[in-house]
Design an enzyme around this catalytic site. Structure first.
Site, PDB file in Angstrom:
ATOM      1  N   LYS A 206      22.064  -4.018 -54.007  1.00  0.00           N
ATOM      2  CA  LYS A 206      20.871  -3.811 -54.779  1.00  0.00           C
ATOM      3  C   LYS A 206      20.423  -5.402 -55.168  1.00  0.00           C
ATOM      4  O   LYS A 206      21.021  -5.949 -55.853  1.00  0.00           O
ATOM      5  CB  LYS A 206      20.811  -2.896 -55.701  1.00  0.00           C
ATOM      6  CG  LYS A 206      19.374  -2.788 -56.267  1.00  0.00           C
ATOM      7  CD  LYS A 206      19.430  -2.044 -57.638  1.00  0.00           C
ATOM      8  CE  LYS A 206      18.138  -1.566 -58.131  1.00  0.00           C
ATOM      9  NZ  LYS A 206      18.099  -0.880 -59.412  1.00  0.00           N
ATOM     10  N   LYS A 260      19.408  -1.767 -50.966  1.00  0.00           N
ATOM     11  CA  LYS A 260      18.023  -1.737 -51.599  1.00  0.00           C
ATOM     12  C   LYS A 260      17.488  -3.176 -51.846  1.00  0.00           C
ATOM     13  O   LYS A 260      18.255  -3.872 -52.375  1.00  0.00           O
ATOM     14  CB  LYS A 260      17.862  -0.958 -52.965  1.00  0.00           C
ATOM     15  CG  LYS A 260      16.513  -0.839 -53.490  1.00  0.00           C
ATOM     16  CD  LYS A 260      16.802   0.217 -54.677  1.00  0.00           C
ATOM     17  CE  LYS A 260      15.470   0.419 -55.430  1.00  0.00           C
ATOM     18  NZ  LYS A 260      15.555   1.311 -56.511  1.00  0.00           N
TER      19      LYS A 260
END
Length: 336
Positions: A206, A260
């Site tokens: 992420k 992400k």
């Protein structure tokens, strides 16, 4: 001339790649990558109240929903063939504290929503975000002391949060906080509490991205955020570090992996999938969603065509599934 080489196979004019593109049926027959509703996970925002629906201004077409409306909308998503939803709460600001205790309140908004969803739609997968930012008065994914994000103390809170969600009926815990060591600790906490079958989808890569702004508006954490998240979310310049993060999370017991954001990190999806062969998901995040909606609203793009091209790019890169706020739109398009 005899033989394949002498016939010139593999070169023009004997080889014409356009022949396979001539008809729709032929294009479909030789297509290398396919997208179905099974590949889509729908992230949803839940609020307190009854029959409450609040549009998210920065995400056209996305609403915060009270639990009763959430149950109805998730039923419609299930009818479209979407296999799972991911829950994110809009927490009352009065419940936000520096210790983020509401995150592991068994009667918090998320836990009540999980119970309602599993009662109404037992065959729909329910994924819960494990992070403190919706409950933290500092707006951070971790506990803060003197401006420092505390790692080990945060992990303790995340374990309590994950177990509370599992007790409510959550199928998949999805830690998105990026604290070191949290996957192993959450796995141990779940197993100790008797939830050995609850899966862990780790946000293993992420990134500290500029594409999260509309999401923070949707959950109400943006205005509370003090500073940035660069000391725990990844540097967008790094790829090898993502592989190290993933390797650690796999060793600690992650069942699935998340990258992400999605579109700016297709290369990361490809490297992770090819290196580890693990179930790997992409998050088509709020900023990506909002950009497409804005461009389509201005007449600059064909929304449906660009949406499908975006989603197929995740599959082509190696993603097994895609979190997207446009899941219902895409599922309708796929079903014709």
């Amino acid at each position: 001339m005899t033989g394949n080489a002498s016939l010139g196979l593999g070169s023009y004019p004997w080889t014409r790649l356009r022949r396979n593109r001539k008809q729709d049926w032929s294009r479909r027959m030789v297509r290398e990558t396919t997208l179905t509703p099974d590949d889509l996970i729908w992230p949803v925002f839940v609020i307190e109240g009854d029959n409450a629906r609040q549009p998210v201004a920065s995400m056209p077409g996305v609403d915060r929903l009270s639990i009763n409306l959430l149950v109805e909308e998730v039923g419609r998503a299930a009818d479209l063939g979407i296999p799972a939803v991911a829950l994110f709460p809009y927490t009352d600001p009065d419940l936000k504290t520096p210790d983020a205790q509401e995150a592991y309140n068994p009667e918090n908004l998320v836990c009540r929503a999980v119970r309602a969803l599993k009662a109404a739609h037992p065959h729909m997968g329910v994924i819960c975000d494990v992070a403190l930012d919706p409950y933290n008065s500092n707006g951070h994914d971790g506990l803060v002391q003197d401006g420092i994000i505390l790692n080990d103390e945060t992990n303790e809170a995340l374990c309590l949060q994950a177990v509370a969600q599992a007790e409510a009926g959550c199928d998949i815990n999805a830690p998105s906080d990026m604290m070191d060591g949290r996957i192993g600790e959450i796995r141990q906490a779940l197993d100790t509490a008797g939830h050995q079958q609850v899966q862990i989808l780790s946000y293993a890569a992420k990134y500290a991205s500029a594409f999260y702004g509309p999401f923070r508006d949707a959950v109400g954490s943006g205005g509370a955020l003090k500073g940035d998240k660069k000391t725990y979310q990844m540097d967008p310049a790094n790829t090898d570090e993502a592989l190290r993060e993933v390797a650690l999370d796999i060793a600690e017991g992650a069942d699935m992996l998340m990258v992400k954001p999605g579109l700016p990190y297709l290369d990361i999806i490809r490297r992770i999938k090819e290196t580890f062969g693990m179930p790997t998901f992409a998050y088509n995040v709020s900023g990506e969603y909002a950009m497409l909606k804005a461009a389509a609203a201005n007449g600059w793009l064909d929304h449906d065509a660009a949406l499908m091209e975006t989603l197929i790019s995740f599959k082509r890169a190696g993603a097994d599934g895609i979190f997207t706020y446009a899941a219902r739109e895409a599922a309708r398009l796929l079903r014709g």
